[in-house]
Design a protein around this motif. Sequence first.
Motif, PDB file in Angstrom:
ATOM      1  N   GLY A  80       0.943  -1.006   0.078  1.00 40.44           N
ATOM      2  CA  GLY A  80       0.073   0.175  -0.043  1.00 40.44           C
ATOM      3  C   GLY A  80       0.963   1.354   0.016  1.00 40.44           C
ATOM      4  N   PRO A  81       0.080   2.426   0.089  1.00 39.53           N
ATOM      5  CA  PRO A  81      -1.242   2.534   0.551  1.00 39.53           C
ATOM      6  C   PRO A  81      -2.062   2.527  -1.009  1.00 39.53           C
ATOM      7  CG  PRO A  81      -0.381   4.718   0.492  1.00 39.53           C
ATOM      8  CD  PRO A  81       0.987   3.691   0.400  1.00 39.53           C
ATOM      9  N   ALA A  82      -3.122   1.891  -0.974  1.00 33.09           N
ATOM     10  CA  ALA A  82      -4.043   1.760  -2.113  1.00 33.09           C
ATOM     11  C   ALA A  82      -5.360   1.746  -1.403  1.00 33.09           C
ATOM     12  CB  ALA A  82      -3.639   0.282  -3.025  1.00 33.09           C
ATOM     13  N   SER A  83      -6.276   1.674  -2.417  1.00 31.89           N
ATOM     14  CA  SER A  83      -7.785   1.576  -1.892  1.00 31.89           C
ATOM     15  C   SER A  83      -8.198   0.185  -1.937  1.00 31.89           C
ATOM     16  CB  SER A  83      -8.711   2.172  -3.178  1.00 31.89           C
ATOM     17  OG  SER A  83      -8.879   1.324  -4.264  1.00 31.89           O
ATOM     18  N   ALA A  84      -9.372  -0.032  -1.443  1.00 35.69           N
ATOM     19  CA  ALA A  84      -9.842  -1.427  -1.404  1.00 35.69           C
ATOM     20  C   ALA A  84      -9.940  -2.060  -2.535  1.00 35.69           C
ATOM     21  CB  ALA A  84     -10.991  -1.505  -0.605  1.00 35.69           C
ATOM     22  N   THR A  85     -10.101  -1.582  -3.818  1.00 35.29           N
ATOM     23  CA  THR A  85     -10.324  -1.924  -5.075  1.00 35.29           C
ATOM     24  C   THR A  85      -8.949  -1.991  -5.922  1.00 35.29           C
ATOM     25  OG1 THR A  85     -11.022   0.139  -5.832  1.00 35.29           O
ATOM     26  CG2 THR A  85     -12.633  -1.487  -5.300  1.00 35.29           C
ATOM     27  N   GLY A  86      -7.689  -1.666  -5.301  1.00 31.87           N
ATOM     28  CA  GLY A  86      -6.605  -1.554  -6.019  1.00 31.87           C
ATOM     29  C   GLY A  86      -6.025  -0.483  -6.798  1.00 31.87           C
ATOM     30  N   VAL A  87      -6.669   0.742  -6.243  1.00 29.85           N
ATOM     31  CA  VAL A  87      -6.159   1.984  -6.748  1.00 29.85           C
ATOM     32  C   VAL A  87      -5.166   2.500  -5.980  1.00 29.85           C
ATOM     33  CG1 VAL A  87      -6.829   4.419  -7.446  1.00 29.85           C
ATOM     34  CG2 VAL A  87      -8.464   2.706  -7.824  1.00 29.85           C
ATOM     35  N   ILE A  88      -3.798   2.733  -6.639  1.00 31.40           N
ATOM     36  CA  ILE A  88      -2.694   3.087  -5.916  1.00 31.40           C
ATOM     37  C   ILE A  88      -2.994   4.535  -5.457  1.00 31.40           C
ATOM     38  CG2 ILE A  88      -0.188   3.606  -6.131  1.00 31.40           C
ATOM     39  CD1 ILE A  88      -1.192   0.520  -6.207  1.00 31.40           C
ATOM     40  N   SER A  89      -2.324   4.850  -4.302  1.00 34.04           N
ATOM     41  CA  SER A  89      -2.683   6.404  -3.498  1.00 34.04           C
ATOM     42  C   SER A  89      -2.294   7.154  -4.609  1.00 34.04           C
ATOM     43  CB  SER A  89      -1.866   6.312  -2.118  1.00 34.04           C
ATOM     44  OG  SER A  89      -1.668   7.788  -1.939  1.00 34.04           O
ATOM     45  N   SER A  90      -3.002   8.382  -4.344  1.00 29.50           N
ATOM     46  CA  SER A  90      -2.722   9.642  -5.383  1.00 29.50           C
ATOM     47  C   SER A  90      -1.111  10.190  -5.092  1.00 29.50           C
ATOM     48  CB  SER A  90      -3.907  10.519  -5.084  1.00 29.50           C
ATOM     49  OG  SER A  90      -3.829  11.350  -3.835  1.00 29.50           O
ATOM     50  N   LYS A  91      -0.662   9.676  -4.003  1.00 25.08           N
ATOM     51  CA  LYS A  91       0.614  10.289  -3.671  1.00 25.08           C
ATOM     52  C   LYS A  91       1.750   9.209  -3.757  1.00 25.08           C
ATOM     53  CE  LYS A  91      -1.046  13.283   0.215  1.00 25.08           C
ATOM     54  NZ  LYS A  91      -0.627  13.425   1.724  1.00 25.08           N
ATOM     55  N   GLY A 162     -13.331 -14.721   9.632  1.00 28.88           N
ATOM     56  CA  GLY A 162     -12.631 -15.328   8.677  1.00 28.88           C
ATOM     57  C   GLY A 162     -12.432 -14.212   7.283  1.00 28.88           C
ATOM     58  N   ARG A 163     -13.098 -12.888   7.383  1.00 30.42           N
ATOM     59  CA  ARG A 163     -12.730 -11.990   6.154  1.00 30.42           C
ATOM     60  C   ARG A 163     -11.982 -10.803   6.553  1.00 30.42           C
ATOM     61  NH1 ARG A 163     -18.107 -14.365   5.865  1.00 30.42           N
ATOM     62  NH2 ARG A 163     -18.438 -15.422   3.724  1.00 30.42           N
ATOM     63  N   VAL A 164     -11.218 -10.225   5.765  1.00 27.77           N
ATOM     64  CA  VAL A 164     -10.407  -9.103   6.099  1.00 27.77           C
ATOM     65  C   VAL A 164     -11.328  -8.014   6.163  1.00 27.77           C
ATOM     66  CG1 VAL A 164      -8.948  -7.234   4.948  1.00 27.77           C
ATOM     67  CG2 VAL A 164      -8.321  -9.944   4.825  1.00 27.77           C
ATOM     68  N   ILE A 165     -11.056  -6.934   6.973  1.00 30.18           N
ATOM     69  CA  ILE A 165     -11.956  -5.907   7.462  1.00 30.18           C
ATOM     70  C   ILE A 165     -11.093  -4.840   6.566  1.00 30.18           C
ATOM     71  CG2 ILE A 165     -12.791  -3.799   9.009  1.00 30.18           C
ATOM     72  CD1 ILE A 165     -14.043  -6.833   9.220  1.00 30.18           C
ATOM     73  N   SER A 166     -12.035  -4.321   5.138  1.00 29.15           N
ATOM     74  CA  SER A 166     -10.917  -3.351   4.523  1.00 29.15           C
ATOM     75  C   SER A 166     -11.511  -1.922   4.770  1.00 29.15           C
ATOM     76  CB  SER A 166     -11.386  -3.461   3.177  1.00 29.15           C
ATOM     77  OG  SER A 166     -11.141  -4.854   2.543  1.00 29.15           O
ATOM     78  N   GLY A 167     -12.451  -1.573   5.430  1.00 33.49           N
ATOM     79  CA  GLY A 167     -12.992  -0.112   5.505  1.00 33.49           C
ATOM     80  C   GLY A 167     -13.492   0.369   4.564  1.00 33.49           C
ATOM     81  N   ALA A 168     -14.085   1.772   4.806  1.00 37.52           N
ATOM     82  CA  ALA A 168     -14.682   2.510   3.491  1.00 37.52           C
ATOM     83  C   ALA A 168     -13.778   2.935   2.444  1.00 37.52           C
ATOM     84  CB  ALA A 168     -15.456   3.808   4.097  1.00 37.52           C
TER      85      ALA A 168
END
Length: 350
Positions: A80-91, A162-168
């Motif tokens: 990371g950092p990246a979003s829950a859907t795999g978008v690399i951080s804008s930084k 059993g599941r990863v907590i990804s967050g908003a």
Amino acid sequence: MGSATVPVVVGIDNGGTSNNATVLTLDGRFLVDELVETPSEVQAGPEAAVAAMVAAFDGVLARTGVSREQVRAVGLDTPGPASATGVISSKGSTNFSQPAWRGYDIRSGLERRLGLPVIYHNDGNAAALYAHHVHFGADAMRRSSVSAIVGTGLGGGVVESGRVISGAAGMAGELGHVQIPLGTVLAPQQPVPICACGFAGDVESVASLTAIERNLLPYWLSRFPEHPLVGEAPQRAAKLVRGYGERGDELAREIFSQQARALGALFTIAANFTDPHAYFIGGGVVETTPEFRDWFLAEVREHTVLRAEQVALATFALVPDRDMAGARGVALAALETVRAVPTPPPLVGD
């Protein structure tokens, strides 16, 4: 049923220098029992890196005798950092430093190239998911855990039922940037450590390779002016500390004791916030000799403050199959998606 006919999912763990890939059958058997590494090409930019992931995918299929037609989905993890859907951080990030990576959707990029569903997690979450399922087995979907993965930085993951907590925004489980009380961590007059993210006194500012180089080693070398690491380049000295720790060197053990106390402070917060069944530690800090691993884990356990009821239930353990945990974790995530039942209806109607 042989590997030539059984449906599978593929897991790809993307790193700064290498991709590691694995294959998992839909009945839960890994067809790879060792690292299968190929160059990741991330420093050459998104197009070259995605092509390298495709090469890793094709290579692990060839190694296991599995055809593309048998693959139902692909799991992908990256730092990371990246979003829950795999978008690399804008930084951007340490691994994805070129401007072309900023805001790049790496999951969709791979999905377009493969023509298969791609499920994404960051590498800390992937390792956490694998540790959870291996440790709990058949009870995994009824248990919770917190994992801290100590490397160049500090990653991690929170797993519930059993599941990863990804967050908003996909930033849940960024345990490295949880700020901790330092009273039981630092020595007298030791400066408050600063993280590369800019936070003062978060977990990564103490428990990471970067922390050793920037924060811990300069202080402890001032206390041990005759130490052999005096005069070494900071980056090289930081990488040598673990070897000294394995041999019982006093300075090195002071450094790793501070890292263990920082992880204990983090897990104490987790105990009061998520109350997990298990606490896992992974990464370079425990990819070492059995004696050092046992000592470090015991130090973390000693400095994690739990209530008596929690002590009776909680487990402290290492992430298993450490080099392969990322690829195997995202393969499990892909398998879960393939097996998923339809989303249940809401409990409250319109």
